[in-house]
Design an enzyme around this catalytic site. Sequence first.
Site: not given
Length: 536
Positions: A214, A333
């Site tokens: 991220e 994810e």
Amino acid sequence: MNLVPLLVLAFCLYRTDGDQNRTDRYFNRSSPVLLDLDLDLSAVFRRVDPRFLSVTIDASLAAEERFMLLLRSQKIQVLTKALSPAFLRFGGTRQDFMVFTPQKSQLDAGLADESYDSSLLPWWVEKQLKEDWTQQQLILRGEELQRKYHRVQFSELTVDLLHSLTNCSGLDLIFGLNALLRTADNSWNSSNARTLLQYCESKQYHMSWELGNEPNSFEKKAGVRVDGYQLGLDFTHLRKIMSESKLYRDAGLYGPDVGQPRDHKTDLLEGFLESGAEAVDALTWHHYYVNGRDTSLEDFLDPEVLDTLALKTNEVLETVKRVSPGKSVWLGETSSAYGGGALGLSDTFVAGFMWLDKLGLGARLGLDVLMRQVLVGFGSYHLIDKDLNPLPDYWLSVLYKRLVGPEVLKVQATQASFGRSKRVRLYLHCANKKSYRSGAVVLMSMNLSKKPARISVPALISNSTVDAFVLQSDRQGEEGLYSRSVKLNGEVLKMVDDKTLPSLSGVHQPPAEHLQLPGYSLAFFVFADAKAPACN
């Protein structure tokens, strides 16, 4: 197949014969929602990777390296093996704070032995680790809330244990590297990664790689800003390092594991694709439906919340198609709620609706792999609990693996006078050819309402026998949605012992004109004799 007496089955499949009393008896005299099924068995709509349903282990498990020894638990090994074929991704927020420190840990390195049966974790060590993990989760939760992460050093043991687990269980390991190690000019400092790759190559560990987690939140969690174009250059640098290795020159590289689009912005993703698309084998992004700290049971059952996956996915797919057409797209994810999951919801029966819908909708939309956060470890969205017992979404995942093939087919359900049904959601695949002969199809079904549903079977498959696998909570009504136990065809699912799963058998039924789907249920209906041309 285990045949259970029909009278005890709340979901019985049967020939329609006008016996309304029998229908009422099964469904507590509640008038069912009536649905017509429209499907196309002539051609495959799209095909996903055989490892479509994959899993993760969060890097937080290595924040104190001794907890990695839990991966030598016989129970975890058995439960992981049942999910093969799949990827196992090791990564997450803390991967960008992890530094490989070769030192051969003082922990018993023999516990990382490659043999599936030898060097299992002694029961007293496992017991102590499970007890200590409860306290460790509180520490990790505090770091999450304060966004204060400390640097974590990990040794060869972490890599050895991960590789041992995946090697023994038939999964493919993807290891996430630290992208927050930067040089003075803000490019990626690859020296630590080189050391790790050299060690893994010396051990002949076949595995794939990621870089960073991220990156859109790097500034928030570490005060470091990296734009997409620079990140693409970093991946290109990593690919060059891999190309210099005989073992890893053809290994997989995936990324950038960017968070889902917010306010319709995909700037970081576009910049990454411009400079790094050629370096990666698949583009990865993350998706969660809701904030785990302020969500509710209603959100988990809301069709509009489930439909947000399509909105976010289409934004990503459109960006990739425009900048790097043909690039495979994965959910690197994903789970129900971000922030570690929703306490009392993400690990209960109700979470299965989000999970099964994501599997069905994600495959139909164009995603090739979904990595479920998390197999075991930190948070409330795990598949295996702190006592290493499987939770409802684990059983749902194993059934998916056994029954569902990679070929996606077209299907739609309409409700008389109301158009498309919102609370009964259906997806169709070819059945898994390891479990059923060619031509069989499987209908994945879910009923988000307490009201039962009755699905009309089209003539195309009405002559086929049906194997029914219906999942319900072990408790009735809305209270059952909070349960951490699940019933398959009326029987509560639990391991026979630490190395044996239950049979997970379906109920074999003769051809029927209707399928009955109880309220608050998830189901797989396999039409074994469908003879679908798309599945031959």
